[in-house]
Design a protein around this motif. Structure first.
Motif, mmCIF file in Angstrom:
data_model
loop_
_atom_site.group_PDB
_atom_site.id
_atom_site.type_symbol
_atom_site.label_atom_id
_atom_site.label_comp_id
_atom_site.label_asym_id
_atom_site.label_seq_id
_atom_site.Cartn_x
_atom_site.Cartn_y
_atom_site.Cartn_z
ATOM 1 N N ALA A 285 0.833 -1.201 0.000
ATOM 2 C CA ALA A 285 0.000 0.000 0.000
ATOM 3 C C ALA A 285 0.867 1.251 0.000
ATOM 4 C CB ALA A 285 -0.922 0.007 1.228
ATOM 5 N N GLY A 286 0.568 2.156 -0.906
ATOM 6 C CA GLY A 286 1.298 3.415 -0.983
ATOM 7 C C GLY A 286 2.553 3.355 -1.824
ATOM 8 N N LEU A 287 2.873 2.197 -2.379
ATOM 9 C CA LEU A 287 4.078 2.055 -3.194
ATOM 10 C C LEU A 287 3.723 2.151 -4.669
ATOM 11 C CD1 LEU A 287 5.850 -0.922 -1.394
ATOM 12 C CD2 LEU A 287 6.137 1.527 -0.994
ATOM 13 N N ILE A 288 4.452 2.967 -5.396
ATOM 14 C CA ILE A 288 4.254 3.086 -6.839
ATOM 15 C C ILE A 288 5.619 3.144 -7.518
ATOM 16 C CG2 ILE A 288 2.013 4.239 -6.680
ATOM 17 C CD1 ILE A 288 3.402 6.871 -7.190
ATOM 18 N N GLU A 289 5.607 2.862 -8.804
ATOM 19 C CA GLU A 289 6.848 2.841 -9.574
ATOM 20 C C GLU A 289 7.531 4.207 -9.564
ATOM 21 O OE1 GLU A 289 8.341 1.305 -13.965
ATOM 22 O OE2 GLU A 289 6.335 2.139 -13.735
ATOM 23 N N GLY A 290 8.852 4.188 -9.415
ATOM 24 C CA GLY A 290 9.628 5.417 -9.466
ATOM 25 C C GLY A 290 9.979 6.001 -8.112
ATOM 26 N N MET A 291 9.416 5.462 -7.023
ATOM 27 C CA MET A 291 9.732 5.989 -5.693
ATOM 28 C C MET A 291 11.155 5.631 -5.294
ATOM 29 S SD MET A 291 6.332 5.367 -3.374
ATOM 30 C CE MET A 291 4.999 6.560 -3.395
ATOM 31 N N ASN A 292 11.868 6.569 -4.676
ATOM 32 C CA ASN A 292 13.217 6.326 -4.170
ATOM 33 C C ASN A 292 13.143 5.717 -2.773
ATOM 34 O OD1 ASN A 292 14.592 7.444 -6.435
ATOM 35 N ND2 ASN A 292 14.151 9.477 -5.665
ATOM 36 N N VAL A 293 14.021 4.761 -2.504
ATOM 37 C CA VAL A 293 13.985 4.064 -1.223
ATOM 38 C C VAL A 293 15.383 3.983 -0.626
ATOM 39 C CG1 VAL A 293 12.035 2.652 -2.008
ATOM 40 C CG2 VAL A 293 14.359 1.764 -2.200
ATOM 41 N N THR A 294 15.415 3.765 0.692
ATOM 42 C CA THR A 294 16.643 3.468 1.419
ATOM 43 C C THR A 294 16.499 2.069 1.985
ATOM 44 O OG1 THR A 294 16.940 5.803 1.990
ATOM 45 C CG2 THR A 294 18.159 4.180 3.289
ATOM 46 N N ALA A 295 17.408 1.170 1.621
ATOM 47 C CA ALA A 295 17.267 -0.242 1.971
ATOM 48 C C ALA A 295 18.407 -0.712 2.862
ATOM 49 C CB ALA A 295 17.209 -1.099 0.705
ATOM 50 N N VAL A 296 18.099 -1.725 3.674
ATOM 51 C CA VAL A 296 19.095 -2.381 4.525
ATOM 52 C C VAL A 296 19.034 -3.872 4.225
ATOM 53 C CG1 VAL A 296 19.811 -2.893 6.879
ATOM 54 C CG2 VAL A 296 18.881 -0.639 6.329
ATOM 55 N N VAL A 297 20.173 -4.430 3.807
ATOM 56 C CA VAL A 297 20.259 -5.855 3.476
ATOM 57 C C VAL A 297 20.959 -6.566 4.627
ATOM 58 C CG1 VAL A 297 20.988 -7.561 1.796
ATOM 59 C CG2 VAL A 297 20.472 -5.231 1.056
ATOM 60 N N SER A 298 20.267 -7.479 5.276
ATOM 61 C CA SER A 298 20.858 -8.227 6.379
ATOM 62 C C SER A 298 21.818 -9.279 5.836
ATOM 63 C CB SER A 298 19.757 -8.904 7.204
ATOM 64 O OG SER A 298 20.318 -9.705 8.218
ATOM 65 N N THR A 299 23.071 -9.298 6.332
ATOM 66 C CA THR A 299 24.078 -10.237 5.827
ATOM 67 C C THR A 299 24.555 -11.227 6.886
ATOM 68 O OG1 THR A 299 25.860 -8.667 6.332
ATOM 69 C CG2 THR A 299 24.894 -8.574 4.123
ATOM 70 N N GLY A 300 23.902 -11.265 8.051
ATOM 71 C CA GLY A 300 24.287 -12.231 9.082
ATOM 72 C C GLY A 300 24.565 -11.570 10.413
ATOM 73 N N ALA A 301 24.929 -12.375 11.405
ATOM 74 C CA ALA A 301 25.171 -11.880 12.759
ATOM 75 C C ALA A 301 26.648 -12.028 13.116
ATOM 76 C CB ALA A 301 24.325 -12.633 13.772
ATOM 77 N N VAL A 302 27.150 -11.051 13.894
ATOM 78 C CA VAL A 302 28.530 -11.061 14.377
ATOM 79 C C VAL A 302 28.494 -11.052 15.900
ATOM 80 C CG1 VAL A 302 30.709 -9.825 14.449
ATOM 81 C CG2 VAL A 302 29.370 -9.856 12.346
ATOM 82 N N LYS A 303 29.148 -12.028 16.545
ATOM 83 C CA LYS A 303 29.139 -12.126 17.999
ATOM 84 C C LYS A 303 30.523 -11.831 18.544
ATOM 85 C CE LYS A 303 27.432 -15.015 21.756
ATOM 86 N NZ LYS A 303 26.789 -16.311 22.121
ATOM 87 N N GLY A 304 30.590 -10.935 19.524
ATOM 88 C CA GLY A 304 31.868 -10.581 20.117
ATOM 89 C C GLY A 304 31.733 -9.380 21.025
ATOM 90 N N PRO A 305 32.862 -8.813 21.498
ATOM 91 C CA PRO A 305 32.815 -7.653 22.396
ATOM 92 C C PRO A 305 32.142 -6.471 21.713
ATOM 93 C CG PRO A 305 35.016 -8.616 22.309
ATOM 94 C CD PRO A 305 34.235 -9.256 21.229
ATOM 95 N N ALA A 306 31.302 -5.771 22.473
ATOM 96 C CA ALA A 306 30.589 -4.620 21.917
ATOM 97 C C ALA A 306 30.393 -3.583 23.003
ATOM 98 C CB ALA A 306 29.244 -5.047 21.338
ATOM 99 N N VAL A 307 30.296 -2.335 22.543
ATOM 100 C CA VAL A 307 30.037 -1.205 23.448
ATOM 101 C C VAL A 307 28.966 -0.331 22.805
ATOM 102 C CG1 VAL A 307 32.378 -1.195 24.408
ATOM 103 C CG2 VAL A 307 31.865 0.176 22.367
ATOM 104 N N PRO A 308 28.319 0.529 23.595
ATOM 105 C CA PRO A 308 27.389 1.474 22.979
ATOM 106 C C PRO A 308 28.088 2.280 21.892
ATOM 107 C CG PRO A 308 27.124 1.482 25.351
ATOM 108 C CD PRO A 308 28.322 0.627 25.066
ATOM 109 N N ALA A 309 27.399 2.540 20.788
ATOM 110 C CA ALA A 309 28.019 3.232 19.653
ATOM 111 C C ALA A 309 28.590 4.580 20.065
ATOM 112 C CB ALA A 309 26.991 3.397 18.539
ATOM 113 N N ALA A 310 27.942 5.250 21.030
ATOM 114 C CA ALA A 310 28.419 6.569 21.468
ATOM 115 C C ALA A 310 29.708 6.489 22.263
ATOM 116 C CB ALA A 310 27.339 7.259 22.298
#
Length: 381
Positions: A285-310
């Protein structure tokens, strides 16, 4: 003896002085990486701490693209013969079903084909009667066989002519049965070749159109495609059936889903991007030809040490976190710790420490730029 004693004292004093000078020279290297933040500064800036923890973060590729409709889901509505537009029954935005009449044409020349069909049908009826009569004569040896064969050949020719005329009229949308029954029509219906939405109407009532002149265009958005443009370095991470989430560039509030079905094998024009084609699933619904989009393609999970991005700051091209080394009644000491930043997801970033982090290390999760600024200013002083 006294001279020897004073000599030893002088030598020991010189050695101690050299050690002190060496210590003074070495101290700044460590001090340059350590920032002391008072309790008042911690409170005023709102500095917060968090523990380095192991997390499973989703690795993803961000890309821009555009919505398209495959050609088999688009159609130009044209007439099969020339004529004058008599009526138009649709407007842009109307939904039509396959086979629905959307316009009519008038062509007086069609009367010739219909007249020919009527004459052929009449001749065919006579030929059938003659065939039956010749069969009876041949059976009674009252007529030669060649007369029957001649009639049967004529009957086959008339039958073929009738079938061709009927097919021609049926293709134009005129009922052959009605014509055979004596009805003549000069009006041709123009029908929708596919189901979909009228995107535009190019003809006008009274206009003269032919088979090369579109009357309207129909677009079926039931199967929308998403064309993305991915950089060469990210290509090995992609494969068919991979899940994609995307939002409209001008309306990022709603998320849609798609899945990759084809990956290009050549660069797009003069760019260093490769086209990736996906089919949009679920709600369209609401999608028509020619609309510009921003997409995110999931490529898998990474496990390890992490901190808040900030918690990660960049200085002179190197990423750092500030690790708590000592807490006193007056404040906190933080050491600038070099790390390699990895995947970022749900507010956390994976890190790889250049040197091993202390067990249970706590880092500045909010206000890291203030700590960096204070440490940088101290270095300049």
């Amino acid at each position: 003896m006294k001279k020897l004693f004073f000599g030893i004292i002088l030598i020991l004093s010189a050695c101690m002085q050299r050690k002190e000078e060496h210590a003074v020279e070495a101290a700044p290297e460590t001090a340059e990486n350590v920032a002391f933040i008072t309790l008042e500064q911690m409170k005023a800036v709102g500095i917060e701490l968090d523990t380095v923890s192991r997390k499973s973060l989703v690795d993803a590729i961000k890309s821009n693209g555009m919505l398209t409709v495959p050609n088999q889901n688009k159609a130009l509505v044209t007439a099969l013969t020339s004529g004058i537009v008599k009526s138009l029954t649709v407007l842009p935005g109307d939904y039509v079903k396959q086979g629905e009449v959307i316009a009519t044409l008038v062509n007086p020349e069609l009367t010739k084909i219909q007249q020919e069909l009527q004459m052929t049908v009449a001749q065919l009826n006579l030929a059938k009667i003659e065939q039956q009569r010749q069969q009876e004569l041949v059976a009674g040896n009252a007529a030669p066989l060649k007369n029957l064969q001649r009639v049967e050949t004529e009957l086959a020719t008339l039958t073929a002519t009738r079938n061709a005329l009927q097919q021609q009229l049926a293709t134009l949308g005129i009922s052959p049965i009605a014509v055979a029954g004596g009805k003549i029509s000069t009006t041709i219906p123009i029908t929708a070749p596919i189901s979909g939405t009228i995107s535009n109407v190019t003809a006008e009532i009274g206009a003269n159109v032919d088979a090369a002149t579109p009357v309207a265009q129909i677009v079926n958005n039931s199967e929308l495609h998403l064309d993305l443009f991915v950089y060469e370095k990210d290509l090995p991470k992609l494969k068919p059936q991979q899940a994609i989430t995307f939002t409209l560039t001008n309306n990022p509030g709603k998320t849609y889903e798609a899945a990759i079905f084809s990956i290009g094998t050549a660069f797009e024009n003069d760019t260093k991007t490769i086209p990736v084609h996906a089919v949009v699933n679920g709600d369209k619904a609401g999608l028509i030809e020619g609309m510009n989009v921003t997409a995110v393609v999931s490529t898998g999970a990474v496990k390890g040490p992490a901190v808040p991005a900030a918690a990660i700051v960049n200085h002179a091209g190197q990423d750092y976190v500030f690790v708590l080394m000592k807490a006193t009644k007056d404040g906190y000491e933080f050491e600038k710790w070099p790390v390699a930043k990895g995947v970022t997801d749900v507010g956390y970033s994976a890190i790889t420490a250049v040197k091993e982090l202390p067990a249970g290390a706590r880092v500045v999760s909010k206000g890291a730029f203030f700590v960096l600024a204070k440490l940088t200013n101290k270095g300049e002083e």
